[in-house]
Enzyme design. Structure first.
Site: not given
Length: 481
Positions: A462, A252, A180, A286, A451, A154
């Site tokens: 993160e 995450e 992928e 998310c 995060w 995303n």
């Protein structure tokens, strides 16, 4: 048609040892646009051994020296910004403005950790007060070793930067499996690392799916740490793999984030934040604030503003500046989101936008946006992450009830509070179970912040110094004075 057949291993583009390919389709048209050769267990093993061989030399460099490489990677990314933006639009279907932010934020992340690395050397071996007369304690932070990284589609560049930059700054070496579905932007990022002069084997990339690449990568005995961003279902599999060898893991995962609109909110501003919170990247985030809690006294006015805004939707080619509604990533995601919408309508839920004329292209993976009103708390629409342009709404009359409703979820990643009273907004924000909370704003994620979330939103943090510490272990050395 583009064919991608190579992995980056030990600074060389090497052909895959697997004969299996995967077809990639344009989110905009649904037409075949590329073939990706999947990696294999042998490719993974080759890459992990390259990373393990590179670790002693890379970790022995000073943090300041590693920071120079990070800064060089940022420079290389900036020089390829136009290509990266175009390929992000092509493979992910995101709006060109959103692809631009993805690239800019990735560059900023590498710059941030390049600067942070310059402060690390002075911290090594500092004397710590342990309040024990006669003993001295010195603290050292050590890189964990070879890190397996799995990143999503995303935001293909910035989510990779969030992992790669701090891991390299810490002194780790990497084997990276990008999504992928969006392989080309990530391949350009890897090329930037080579162009920046990154030593052999420090950053390796293996294309492929979860079964043939992700699973053997996480299970490899030479991997010392796993960092994953993606779905909860796969995150649980990653945790099981990490349990073998008792290896640390950063996850995450999902979100079902609330946005609370208080009675004293400015309607136009509230409409802006609600809108961007759910429809940015077509809801494929998310952190999307997909649960709206609005005070019942202003609910009608907010609904009217949202309905009016929906008339401005222009669905089409995300490369065109006028487009405001982009497609979803794949036919699978399109069907998943549409199934949620159909289920909600079958249960009698009212879609505020149902009567709004929104024209969708005949081809591609477009989904009509929905805002469902008065959604019960036990409904799938309220509880499950949809990852699409679907907002569910409840009204409240009591602030305490709004906070309770906001926290009645299995996730705890992000939240937003909209209010004309700053003190009230901060009080509410402090009571929300959320890793990140925005007040009268949305999706502000600086590299220096943190995060991550609570509950099923994952493990660890993160970005900022916390993101770097995730790739380090702590050692104390005690000696008599």
């Amino acid at each position: 048609m583009l064919t991608l057949t190579q992995h980056l291993i030990d600074n060389q583009w090497v052909p895959s040892q697997s004969p299996h390919t995967q077809s990639l389709y344009s989110p905009v048209t649904g037409a075949l646009q590329a073939e990706l050769t999947r990696g294999s267990v042998a490719d993974v093993d080759h890459a992990v051994h390259a990373a393990a061989a590179a670790f002693p030399v890379w970790s022995a460099l000073s943090a300041a020296q590693r920071g120079q490489y990070l800064d060089a990677i940022a420079t290389e990314l900036a020089s390829r910004a136009e290509i990266l933006i175009a390929d992000s639009v092509r493979f992910s279907g995101k709006l060109i403005s959103e692809a631009q932010l993805d690239v800019e934020d990735a560059i900023a992340c590498f710059r941030y950790y390049a600067e942070l690395a310059n402060t690390l050397d002075a911290q090594q071996g500092q004397v710590r007060d342990i309040q024990s007369p006669g003993f001295e304690a010195r603290c050292y932070r050590r890189p964990l070793g070879v890190v397996a990284m799995i990143t999503p589609w995303n935001f293909p560049l910035v989510t990779a930067a969030w992992k790669i930059a701090p891991a390299l700054a810490a002194g780790c070496t990497i084997v990276w499996k990008p999504s992928e579905l969006t392989p080309l932007p990530e391949q350009y990022l890897a090329a930037c690392a080579i162009a920046a002069g990154l030593p052999n084997g420090v950053l390796n990339m293996v294309h492929g799916d979860g079964i043939n690449v992700g699973a053997p990568l996480c299970a490899h005995p030479l991997v010392n740490k796993i960092s994953f961003t993606g779905s909860n279902a796969v995150g649980e599999q990653v945790m099981r793999a990490a349990a073998q060898g008792t290896r640390p893991v950063s996850l995450e995962l999902g979100g079902k984030s609330p946005i609370i609109v208080m009675e004293d909110s400015d309607i136009d501003n509230a409409c802006d934040w609600v809108w961007s919170g759910i429809f940015t990247n077509s809801g494929q985030m998310c952190s999307a604030t997909s649960r709206l809690l609005v005070h019942q006294r202003i609910a009608p006015a907010l609904y009217a503003a949202l309905k009016l805004r929906a008339k401005e939707f222009i669905a089409g080619d995300p490369a065109e500046a006028r487009t405001s509604l982009a497609p979803l990533i794949s036919a699978t995601q399109q069907k998943t989101v549409q199934a949620f919408q159909q289920h909600a309508k079958q249960d009698g839920l009212v879609d505020l936008l149902e009567s709004v004329p929104i024209t969708l292209p005949a081809s591609g993976y477009f989904v009509r946006p929905s805002i469902f009103l008065n959604v019960p708390s036990d409904h799938d629409l309220w509880q499950k992450e949809i990852f699409g342009p679907v907002l569910c709404v409840q009204e409240f009359s009591d602030t305490a009830d709004a906070i309770t409703l906001a926290n009645q979820q299995q996730f705890g990643l992000a939240a937003t509070v909209i209010s004309g009273n700053a003190q009230q907004a901060h009080s509410i924000a402090q009571q929300l179970v959320s890793g990140v909370t925005w007040i009268n704003s949305h999706q502000f994620v600086p590299a220096a912040g943190s995060w991550g979330g609570y509950g099923r939103s994952g493990i660890g943090r993160e970005l900022g110094p916390w993101g770097l510490e995730a790739y380090q272990g702590i050692s104390h050395i005690y000696s008599p004075t």
